[in-house]
Design an enzyme around this catalytic site. Structure first.
Site, PDB file in Angstrom:
ATOM      1  N   ASP A 119      -8.574 -22.634 -59.153  1.00  0.00           N
ATOM      2  CA  ASP A 119      -9.014 -24.019 -58.972  1.00  0.00           C
ATOM      3  C   ASP A 119     -10.428 -24.126 -58.388  1.00  0.00           C
ATOM      4  O   ASP A 119     -10.715 -23.573 -57.329  1.00  0.00           O
ATOM      5  CB  ASP A 119      -8.026 -24.755 -58.038  1.00  0.00           C
ATOM      6  CG  ASP A 119      -8.024 -26.252 -58.267  1.00  0.00           C
ATOM      7  OD1 ASP A 119      -8.702 -26.718 -59.200  1.00  0.00           O
ATOM      8  OD2 ASP A 119      -7.325 -26.971 -57.523  1.00  0.00           O
ATOM      9  N   LYS A 176     -10.688 -23.129 -54.794  1.00  0.00           N
ATOM     10  CA  LYS A 176      -9.943 -23.830 -53.759  1.00  0.00           C
ATOM     11  C   LYS A 176      -8.866 -22.963 -53.119  1.00  0.00           C
ATOM     12  O   LYS A 176      -8.635 -23.018 -51.929  1.00  0.00           O
ATOM     13  CB  LYS A 176      -9.270 -25.041 -54.420  1.00  0.00           C
ATOM     14  CG  LYS A 176      -9.607 -26.341 -53.764  1.00  0.00           C
ATOM     15  CD  LYS A 176      -9.002 -27.472 -54.545  1.00  0.00           C
ATOM     16  CE  LYS A 176     -10.093 -28.282 -55.199  1.00  0.00           C
ATOM     17  NZ  LYS A 176      -9.635 -29.280 -56.137  1.00  0.00           N
ATOM     18  N   LYS A 234     -15.547 -39.853 -59.181  1.00  0.00           N
ATOM     19  CA  LYS A 234     -14.359 -39.750 -58.332  1.00  0.00           C
ATOM     20  C   LYS A 234     -14.634 -40.295 -56.932  1.00  0.00           C
ATOM     21  O   LYS A 234     -15.679 -40.052 -56.352  1.00  0.00           O
ATOM     22  CB  LYS A 234     -13.977 -38.277 -58.245  1.00  0.00           C
ATOM     23  CG  LYS A 234     -12.742 -37.981 -57.456  1.00  0.00           C
ATOM     24  CD  LYS A 234     -12.439 -36.509 -57.586  1.00  0.00           C
ATOM     25  CE  LYS A 234     -11.382 -36.076 -56.626  1.00  0.00           C
ATOM     26  NZ  LYS A 234     -11.153 -34.643 -56.736  1.00  0.00           N
ATOM     27  N   LYS A 293      -1.581 -29.667 -58.585  1.00  0.00           N
ATOM     28  CA  LYS A 293      -2.811 -29.994 -57.851  1.00  0.00           C
ATOM     29  C   LYS A 293      -2.492 -30.135 -56.371  1.00  0.00           C
ATOM     30  O   LYS A 293      -3.251 -29.700 -55.513  1.00  0.00           O
ATOM     31  CB  LYS A 293      -3.363 -31.315 -58.397  1.00  0.00           C
ATOM     32  CG  LYS A 293      -4.811 -31.543 -58.094  1.00  0.00           C
ATOM     33  CD  LYS A 293      -5.685 -30.690 -58.987  1.00  0.00           C
ATOM     34  CE  LYS A 293      -7.149 -30.913 -58.763  1.00  0.00           C
ATOM     35  NZ  LYS A 293      -7.947 -29.963 -59.523  1.00  0.00           N
TER      36      LYS A 293
HETATM   37  P1  NAD Z   1     -10.941 -32.688 -69.029  1.00  0.00           P
HETATM   38  O1  NAD Z   1      -9.607 -33.280 -69.228  1.00  0.00           O
HETATM   39  O2  NAD Z   1     -12.128 -33.537 -69.255  1.00  0.00           O
HETATM   40  O3  NAD Z   1     -11.117 -31.389 -69.921  1.00  0.00           O
HETATM   41  C1  NAD Z   1     -10.088 -30.529 -70.223  1.00  0.00           C
HETATM   42  C2  NAD Z   1     -10.195 -30.136 -71.687  1.00  0.00           C
HETATM   43  O4  NAD Z   1      -9.198 -29.155 -71.938  1.00  0.00           O
HETATM   44  C3  NAD Z   1      -9.923 -31.277 -72.651  1.00  0.00           C
HETATM   45  O5  NAD Z   1     -10.998 -31.406 -73.557  1.00  0.00           O
HETATM   46  C4  NAD Z   1      -8.634 -30.868 -73.368  1.00  0.00           C
HETATM   47  O6  NAD Z   1      -8.622 -31.302 -74.695  1.00  0.00           O
HETATM   48  C5  NAD Z   1      -8.694 -29.366 -73.241  1.00  0.00           C
HETATM   49  N1  NAD Z   1      -7.416 -28.638 -73.287  1.00  0.00           N
HETATM   50  C6  NAD Z   1      -6.220 -28.987 -72.782  1.00  0.00           C
HETATM   51  N2  NAD Z   1      -5.318 -28.006 -72.982  1.00  0.00           N
HETATM   52  C7  NAD Z   1      -5.965 -27.015 -73.605  1.00  0.00           C
HETATM   53  C8  NAD Z   1      -5.588 -25.731 -74.085  1.00  0.00           C
HETATM   54  N3  NAD Z   1      -4.342 -25.291 -73.934  1.00  0.00           N
HETATM   55  N4  NAD Z   1      -6.522 -24.973 -74.689  1.00  0.00           N
HETATM   56  C9  NAD Z   1      -7.798 -25.400 -74.854  1.00  0.00           C
HETATM   57  N5  NAD Z   1      -8.206 -26.614 -74.432  1.00  0.00           N
HETATM   58  C10 NAD Z   1      -7.302 -27.403 -73.819  1.00  0.00           C
HETATM   59  O7  NAD Z   1     -10.924 -32.112 -67.534  1.00  0.00           O
HETATM   60  P2  NAD Z   1     -12.161 -31.679 -66.625  1.00  0.00           P
HETATM   61  O8  NAD Z   1     -12.575 -32.842 -65.797  1.00  0.00           O
HETATM   62  O9  NAD Z   1     -13.159 -30.991 -67.465  1.00  0.00           O
HETATM   63  O10 NAD Z   1     -11.433 -30.643 -65.656  1.00  0.00           O
HETATM   64  C11 NAD Z   1     -10.950 -29.442 -66.188  1.00  0.00           C
HETATM   65  C12 NAD Z   1     -10.046 -28.745 -65.201  1.00  0.00           C
HETATM   66  O11 NAD Z   1     -10.794 -28.389 -64.044  1.00  0.00           O
HETATM   67  C13 NAD Z   1      -8.878 -29.595 -64.716  1.00  0.00           C
HETATM   68  O12 NAD Z   1      -7.716 -28.809 -64.626  1.00  0.00           O
HETATM   69  C14 NAD Z   1      -9.300 -29.989 -63.335  1.00  0.00           C
HETATM   70  O13 NAD Z   1      -8.199 -30.245 -62.480  1.00  0.00           O
HETATM   71  C15 NAD Z   1     -10.052 -28.768 -62.897  1.00  0.00           C
HETATM   72  N6  NAD Z   1     -10.948 -29.053 -61.793  1.00  0.00           N
HETATM   73  C16 NAD Z   1     -12.005 -29.888 -61.950  1.00  0.00           C
HETATM   74  C17 NAD Z   1     -12.845 -30.156 -60.868  1.00  0.00           C
HETATM   75  C18 NAD Z   1     -14.046 -31.037 -60.996  1.00  0.00           C
HETATM   76  O14 NAD Z   1     -14.715 -31.273 -60.018  1.00  0.00           O
HETATM   77  N7  NAD Z   1     -14.373 -31.510 -62.170  1.00  0.00           N
HETATM   78  C19 NAD Z   1     -12.553 -29.603 -59.625  1.00  0.00           C
HETATM   79  C20 NAD Z   1     -11.453 -28.762 -59.500  1.00  0.00           C
HETATM   80  C21 NAD Z   1     -10.675 -28.490 -60.597  1.00  0.00           C
END
Ligand code: NAD
Length: 553
Positions: A311, A510, A435, A360
């Protein structure tokens, strides 16, 4: 030399109680024995970064498109107009590209700071190739439009290049994410899990050959999945996991398939130019679910492949670990930490299902429980059995992101005592990727007084995450070039690489996974670890910050 700490400090005259502790309860007397030992290590670092590519799982998502756009924009030196004036592409928020390290002092006693990336040759972002998978077949230009993170001028400028980039078909099981993700899943691999792993491996090889790469980093930045059930015979050992994939067991998550594919592609290779052996593939889990099940970790160790979990540590958690570190270090006792978040991106939409939200909140049970209380999300949209009861209670150790800081001070906290820690996440579509995080920290001060901090943080999540993704790749590549051996052992001794679980990258995640020893959550300690490792690679000792040269009479 053996030093007894209580000889130096003197014996306490009488037993003291902890603040707030009932009178008469004895305080545990600490009598450590310190035995300084001197051991010389030889650290060898190959100077030339490998030709590296990153494969983003979830390439078309907010993080994936933002990182890709940042790579392209920086490579092109993009400039664009905003209402505040001209803006230029940069890497603000990146430890490796935008931070400095104190090297030492010059002859006049002035501190000398150098860019972190200049201490040891690190992979340059401009040299990083990018590829990836997504369940949505949109090209990256269309995906960036849908994601609404990038300035419209940036989207326009990068459109021709982004349009050429199209994700590969993804391994996907909707049972592991919110049902609402099915709407975008028009680009998924068919076949069994074993066939999918074979295809993912083929994709990695294809990318490597196509771009003449030495090394690939597979980085999960797709949606948060629910926890996978941890079961003997299913995923407890490497062989059981591989057999479960062959049997097409439904409890093997898609993220684990990517991890297994990366690990299997990570065979050791001899680098004759640098006289080095290095692993050709690394897997990083940027989400909280337990992708790196025990069998996966054993497989990684077997292949010498590096893995990093779990994470991304972007805004709120970073601040939390810093604030609590500061308070506890100052002898102030944090008693409650309450965090409210609302966000409206696809990540938030996916987290609006209880089973993914649980990942999460709770974190990977292999690390233990991170959050004390669970508050249900506003939207319930899926009917997948709650995975938590399937976990063995012993795996849930009720540790959280501030645990090591709390445990560091036995004057403030009794055994097992820790602050209340509650996290609430709500999906609010209107705020998009911007956010909101509201934190309330309460702490006890002198004479039973209370100190309360309230922090309100509004920030585009993906603009914080993209530089972190870059840092993970840059540092992961660096880790494949470093070896250690006992200096006394002689030239016949082999250099030992980093353990396959890369704890050095804890600063960026994290819930850091460590091969052994305690998990360090304190941000300053995590950063110091990276700094001192880079210093060691060029033969500099750790920065002690004593500055005795200015303090002696
Ligand atoms: P998002 O939903 O915009 O992007 C995720 C992408 O993954 C989507 O395009 C979806 O179609 C694709 N996807 C889903 N399942 C898949 C699979 N099995 N194979 C390939 N692609 C797949 O999300 P995000 O904002 O880009 O965040 C991505 C991840 O990072 C999340 O799990 C989020 O919790 C984690 N995260 C993000 C942050 C941040 O600050 N943005 C911080 C900590 C963790």
């Amino acid at each position: 030399m053996v030093v007894k700490l209580n000889q130096i400090l003197g014996k306490p005259k009488k037993k003291l109680g902890r603040p707030g502790e009932p009178k008469g309860k004895p305080r545990k007397t600490i009598k450590p024995t310190v035995t300084p030992r001197r051991r010389w290590l030889e650290v060898r670092t190959a100077r030339r970064p490998h030709r590296t590519g990153v494969m983003l799982v979830g390439w078309g998502g907010n993080n994936g498109t933002t990182l890709t756009a940042a790579l392209l924009a920086n490579r092109a030196g993009l400039r664009w107009e905003t209402k505040e004036g001209e803006r230029r592409a940069d890497w603000l928020g990146s430890l490796t590209q935008s931070s400095t390290l104190r090297l030492g002092q010059d002859a006049d006693g002035r501190d000398v700071w150098v860019p972190l990336a200049d201490v040891v040759p690190l992979l340059r972002p401009d040299d990083l190739e990018v590829d990836g998978w997504d369940i949505s077949g949109l090209d990256l230009a269309a995906a960036a439009r849908r994601n609404r993170v990038l300035d419209v001028e940036v989207q326009r400028a990068l459109e021709p290049e982004l349009r050429r980039l199209r994700p590969r078909a993804a391994a996907f099981d909707c049972g592991f994410v919110a049902a609402n993700q099915q709407e975008r899943a028009d680009h998924v691999l068919g076949g069994t899990r074993a066939q999918q792993v074979r295809q993912l491996r083929e994709d990695i090889r294809d990318f490597k050959q196509g771009k003449s790469l030495d090394q690939v980093v597979v980085l999960w930045t797709a949606n948060t999945e629910r926890f996978a059930d941890l079961r003997p015979g299913l995923n407890d050992t490497a062989d059981n996991l591989l057999a479960a994939i062959e049997r097409d067991e439904s409890e093997v998550a898609s993220s684990t398939l990517y991890a297994v594919a990366a690990i299997l592609e990570g065979t050791l290779l001899d680098d004759f130019v640098n006289y080095f052996r290095y692993v050709q593939c690394t897997f990083i889990n940027g989400s909280p679910q337990n992708t790196l099940v025990p069998g996966c970790l054993e497989l990684a160790e077997r292949h010498g492949t590096h893995v990093v979990g779990d994470d991304l540590k972007t805004g709120q958690t970073k601040l939390k670990s810093v604030l609590v570190d500061f308070l506890v270090g100052a002898g102030i006792k944090p008693t409650s930490i309450v965090s409210y978040n609302h966000l409206g991106n696809n990540d938030g939409k996916n987290l609006s299902a209880p089973h993914t939200f649980r990942s999460k909140e709770v974190g990977n049970p292999q690390h233990g429980l991170r959050i004390l209380a669970v508050v249900s999300p506003s939207v319930v949209s899926a009917h997948v059995p709650d995975p938590l009861p399937l976990l063995a209670p012993a795996q849930i150790t009720k540790r959280n992101v501030v645990d090591d800081v709390v445990e560091s001070n036995s004057i403030l906290y009794g055994p097992g005592e820790r602050p209340d820690h509650v996290v609430v996440i709500k999906y609010v579509p209107y705020v998009g990727d911007s956010k909101r995080a509201m934190d309330e920290y309460s702490a006890e001060i002198l004479f039973g007084g209370r100190q309360t901090f309230v922090v309100h943080n509004t920030c585009e999540d993906s603009l914080l995450a993209a530089p972190l993704l870059l840092d993970l790749v840059v540092l992961a590549e660096f880790c494949t070039r470093v070896g250690f051996r006992d200096a006394a052992a002689g030239p016949a001794e082999e250099y030992v690489p980093f353990h396959s679980v890369l704890a050095l990258l804890s600063y960026l995640v994290k819930a850091p996974m460590v091969p052994r020893g305690p998990v360090v959550n304190s941000l300053f300690r995590q950063r110091t670890c990276i700094e001192n490792m880079l210093r060691a690679c060029v033969g500099l000792g750790p920065d002690s910050n004593m500055q005795l040269e200015h303090k002696l009479a």
